[in-house]
Design a protein around this motif. Structure first.
Motif, short mmCIF file in Angstrom:
data_model
loop_
_atom_site.label_atom_id
_atom_site.label_comp_id
_atom_site.label_asym_id
_atom_site.label_seq_id
_atom_site.Cartn_x
_atom_site.Cartn_y
_atom_site.Cartn_z
N PHE A 14 0.75 -1.59 0.32
CA PHE A 14 0.13 -0.12 -0.13
C PHE A 14 0.94 1.88 -0.18
N ARG A 15 2.59 1.01 0.85
CA ARG A 15 2.95 2.24 -0.21
C ARG A 15 2.95 2.40 -1.15
N CYS A 16 3.90 3.63 -1.61
CA CYS A 16 3.75 4.02 -2.82
C CYS A 16 5.40 4.26 -3.30
N PRO A 17 6.28 3.69 -3.33
CA PRO A 17 8.18 2.59 -3.82
C PRO A 17 8.74 4.43 -3.34
N CYS A 30 4.05 0.60 -17.60
CA CYS A 30 3.69 0.05 -18.32
C CYS A 30 4.66 -0.76 -17.91
N THR A 31 5.87 -1.05 -16.67
CA THR A 31 6.50 -1.87 -16.51
C THR A 31 6.03 -2.72 -15.32
N GLY A 32 4.22 -2.24 -15.04
CA GLY A 32 3.80 -3.35 -14.32
C GLY A 32 3.29 -2.92 -12.45
N VAL A 33 4.82 -1.86 -12.41
CA VAL A 33 4.95 -1.13 -11.05
C VAL A 33 3.85 0.15 -11.11
N THR A 34 3.16 0.06 -9.61
CA THR A 34 2.55 0.95 -8.63
C THR A 34 2.89 2.07 -7.79
N TYR A 35 2.55 3.80 -8.24
CA TYR A 35 3.05 4.70 -7.74
C TYR A 35 2.04 5.15 -7.13
N ASP A 36 2.10 6.35 -6.05
CA ASP A 36 0.64 7.20 -5.94
C ASP A 36 1.25 8.11 -7.51
N ARG A 37 -0.15 8.59 -7.95
CA ARG A 37 -0.09 9.33 -8.93
C ARG A 37 0.81 10.85 -9.02
N SER A 38 0.71 11.41 -7.83
CA SER A 38 1.73 12.99 -7.32
C SER A 38 2.41 12.16 -7.61
N SER A 39 3.01 11.28 -6.76
CA SER A 39 4.94 11.35 -6.55
C SER A 39 5.07 10.72 -8.48
N ILE A 40 4.47 9.52 -9.36
CA ILE A 40 5.34 9.39 -10.32
C ILE A 40 5.40 10.73 -11.19
N GLN A 41 3.88 11.68 -11.15
CA GLN A 41 4.02 13.10 -12.16
C GLN A 41 4.95 13.60 -11.74
N ARG A 42 5.81 13.83 -10.83
CA ARG A 42 6.82 14.15 -10.33
C ARG A 42 7.55 14.44 -10.59
N TRP A 43 7.69 12.91 -11.16
CA TRP A 43 8.67 11.93 -11.27
C TRP A 43 9.20 12.60 -12.47
N LEU A 44 8.21 12.17 -13.54
CA LEU A 44 7.96 12.47 -14.91
C LEU A 44 8.25 13.67 -15.35
N ASP A 45 7.69 14.61 -14.39
CA ASP A 45 7.87 16.45 -14.54
C ASP A 45 9.26 16.48 -14.37
N ARG A 61 5.14 7.00 -21.34
CA ARG A 61 5.11 7.97 -20.35
C ARG A 61 3.46 7.48 -19.92
N ASP A 62 2.17 6.79 -20.25
CA ASP A 62 1.58 7.33 -19.69
C ASP A 62 1.27 5.85 -18.73
N PHE A 63 0.42 6.50 -17.48
CA PHE A 63 0.28 5.22 -16.61
C PHE A 63 -1.62 5.04 -16.45
N VAL A 64 -2.19 4.30 -15.77
CA VAL A 64 -3.73 3.66 -15.54
C VAL A 64 -3.68 3.59 -14.36
N PRO A 65 -5.41 4.27 -14.35
CA PRO A 65 -4.73 3.83 -12.65
C PRO A 65 -5.96 2.39 -11.51
N ASN A 66 -4.91 2.39 -10.82
CA ASN A 66 -4.75 0.35 -10.67
C ASN A 66 -6.09 0.72 -9.35
N ARG A 67 -7.20 0.61 -10.18
CA ARG A 67 -9.05 0.43 -8.98
C ARG A 67 -8.97 -0.63 -8.03
N THR A 68 -8.20 -1.72 -8.20
CA THR A 68 -8.13 -2.81 -7.02
C THR A 68 -8.10 -2.55 -6.23
N LEU A 69 -6.13 -1.87 -6.54
CA LEU A 69 -5.07 -1.08 -5.13
C LEU A 69 -6.26 -0.23 -4.58
#
Length: 418
Positions: A14-17, A30-45, A61-69
């Motif tokens: 449940f923790r953002c890496p 696309c690698t299958g790893v899940t992050y918190d949206r705000s954290s990965i967005q800053r990384w990409l920005d 650079r696209d990502f998809v919401p992980n609704r299950t998690l």
């Protein structure tokens, strides 16, 4: 939200890496790893073009919401809030399951993210479900759990041992589901023109699974037969009805027989299903069962129900009437089993002898001392429907076989049917 004295541990999934905080809006690269949206967005920005956890170059650079998690995190968060507001005493926590709900949520997360741990995670979940009714209710309320199980069931190549774990968990959860319509849609609905493989997995387990798993598979199949469409889809699956028939032979375990019979009763109501059962030789199977001594009441009732069901088709009646042993076995179950068995047996005899006037069936009933049983039945406390059918049968035999009835005068002089 977290109090130290409760010793609440945040599941690592449940923790953002990146931030190491509980994710509020988990998204997957696309690698299958899940992050918190705000954290990965800053990384990409910041101009990065790699996955922070794996350092793989991103193809997109696209990502998809992980609704299950996200739903799992919400369920976990709600449970933590409840415990903070109403902390339990050490005495009460000792009576809880060895596995906590937090651990189960982690196990469900592992089903989604860690392929290597899926078997162990399912085993944990099954133990948790078997521990109490409360645990089962918790799993049923966890919306993403059943879809995750069905997703694994849809992959017949995972192997029998893993599929056994899936069906074990699914069978436990199904027993607590009030409405199986959603489960039926998950397992039977075809998407994108392709055919789902879930029923293939259930059939494989009926053929190769352990004794307990065969029972669980039959129960899951029965739970899917909620309407005419689902019953036809299951009955028309190559090998399914024949395998169920193979599992109700007299030498099989009574529990396995009863569950397979229950499944057949559920699947057999559509006319096409009845016709297929007849073509597969079901009447002979039912005849052998009814001729078996010491058959349990519940098994006898279900077999007679199936015989009555197939007797509603021309082909089924023909098979019954051609098998004098089957008619004789039905006659022998008219009395001394149960009121349910009596109604099924009399309805079948009424159908073949009175409604369709089959001469061979009438002769078989006569040879099996059927008239005596019918006369005795009319003197008993049977239902009005059974009494009327019995009266109809006696009229047929009075018209068609005077000599037969005269012979019964010497055997049943105390009975005055006319």
């Amino acid at each position: 939200m977290v109090r130290d004295d409760l010793c609440i541990t945040v599941p690592s999934f449940f923790r953002c890496p990146i931030s190491l905080d509980v994710m509020k809006s988990p998204v997957s690269l696309c690698t299958g790893v899940t992050y918190d949206r705000s954290s990965i967005q800053r990384w990409l920005d910041n101009g990065n073009n790699t996955c922070p956890a794996t350092m793989q170059v991103l193809q997109t650079r696209d990502f998809v919401p992980n609704r299950t998690l996200q739903r799992l995190i919400q369920i976990w968060s709600d449970s933590v809030t409840l415990r903070v507001d109403s902390p339990e005493s050490p005495t009460s926590t000792q009576s809880e399951s060895v596995l906590s709900k937090d651990q189960i949520l982690v196990a469900i997360s592992e089903l989604q993210t860690h392929c290597a741990n899926r078997f162990d995670s399912l085993a944990k979940i099954a133990r948790f479900a078997q521990d109490s009714e409360e645990n089962l209710d918790f799993l049923v309320r966890t919306e993403c759990f059943v879809p995750a199980l069905v997703g694994f069931l849809d992959n017949v190549n995972d192997g029998v041992e893993f599929l056994e774990q899936v069906v074990t968990a699914l069978d436990l959860v199904v027993s607590k589901m009030e409405d199986c319509e959603g489960l039926k849609n998950l397992i039977l609905k075809r998407q994108g023109g392709g055919e789902k493989q879930s029923v293939d997995s259930l059939l494989l387990l009926l053929q190769q699974g352990s004794h307990v798993i065969k029972i669980a598979s039959a129960r899951v199949l029965k739970s899917l037969a909620v309407d005419a469409e689902s019953k036809l889809l299951l009955a028309e699956k190559d090998g399914l009805l024949s395998e169920l028939l193979n599992l109700i032979t007299p030498e099989k375990d009574p529990d396995l027989m009863e569950n397979c019979l229950s499944c057949l009763v559920s699947l057999s109501t559509p006319r096409r299903s009845k016709m297929k059962l007849v073509r597969l030789g079901a009447v002979k199977v039912f005849s052998n069962l009814l001729s078996t001594p010491s058959l349990s009441v519940s098994v006898t009732e279900k077999v007679l129900k199936l015989v009555e069901t197939v007797s509603s088709t021309k082909e089924g009646r023909s098979e019954i009437c051609e098998d004098s042993a089957c008619v004789s076995a039905i006659v022998n179950k008219v009395l001394k089993v149960s009121s349910v068995a009596t109604e099924h047996a009399v309805t079948t005899l009424w159908s073949v002898c009175y409604l369709f006037r089959d001469q061979k069936a009438q002769e078989a009933v006569t040879k099996a001392n059927g008239l005596t049983k019918i006369l005795l039945l009319m003197q008993s406390n049977c239902s009005p429907q059974v009494r009327q059918m019995s009266s109809d049968l006696l009229k047929i035999f009075r018209v068609n076989s005077k000599s037969c009835l005269s012979s019964y005068d010497t055997k049943t002089t105390h009975i005055m049917p006319f």
